[in-house]
Enzyme design. Sequence first.
Site, short mmCIF file in Angstrom:
data_model
loop_
_atom_site.label_atom_id
_atom_site.label_comp_id
_atom_site.label_asym_id
_atom_site.label_seq_id
_atom_site.Cartn_x
_atom_site.Cartn_y
_atom_site.Cartn_z
N GLY A 43 30.40 -2.80 -29.02
CA GLY A 43 31.04 -1.49 -28.88
C GLY A 43 30.04 -0.39 -29.10
O GLY A 43 28.91 -0.47 -28.68
N CYS A 44 30.44 0.63 -29.81
CA CYS A 44 29.57 1.78 -30.06
C CYS A 44 28.35 1.37 -30.88
O CYS A 44 28.46 0.91 -32.01
CB CYS A 44 30.35 2.86 -30.82
SG CYS A 44 29.33 4.28 -31.27
N PHE A 45 27.16 1.54 -30.31
CA PHE A 45 25.96 1.09 -31.01
C PHE A 45 25.62 1.90 -32.25
O PHE A 45 24.98 1.41 -33.16
CB PHE A 45 24.75 0.95 -30.11
CG PHE A 45 24.38 2.12 -29.23
CD1 PHE A 45 24.48 3.44 -29.63
CD2 PHE A 45 23.91 1.86 -27.95
CE1 PHE A 45 24.12 4.48 -28.80
CE2 PHE A 45 23.53 2.90 -27.10
CZ PHE A 45 23.64 4.21 -27.53
N TRP A 46 26.08 3.13 -32.34
CA TRP A 46 25.75 3.95 -33.52
C TRP A 46 26.35 3.35 -34.79
O TRP A 46 25.71 3.29 -35.83
CB TRP A 46 26.24 5.39 -33.36
CG TRP A 46 25.67 6.06 -32.15
CD1 TRP A 46 26.38 6.56 -31.09
CD2 TRP A 46 24.30 6.30 -31.84
NE1 TRP A 46 25.54 7.07 -30.15
CE2 TRP A 46 24.26 6.94 -30.58
CE3 TRP A 46 23.10 6.03 -32.48
CZ2 TRP A 46 23.06 7.31 -29.97
CZ3 TRP A 46 21.91 6.40 -31.86
CH2 TRP A 46 21.91 7.03 -30.63
#
Length: 75
Positions: free
Chosen positions: A18-21
């Site tokens: 999902g969101c890499f951050w």
Amino acid sequence: VSPNDAAARKQTAVFAGGCFWGVEAVFEHTKGVMSATSGYSGGKRETADYERVSEGDTGHAEAVEIIYDPAQVSY
């Protein structure tokens, strides 16, 4: 630890979750992780742009490359 010993203990894993951050932030604070770098897996180089990838039609997945010491943290 000599430089050769440190290099021998270094391994790499790539996670697409999902969101890499958010994934990167968790691993940056994990004991044994030497680095966590966000990027893209799959797709073409010219479409590896955050706004474009967010459209969902590039074939990319947001991913994080983790460099870690397996003596301190397991895969």
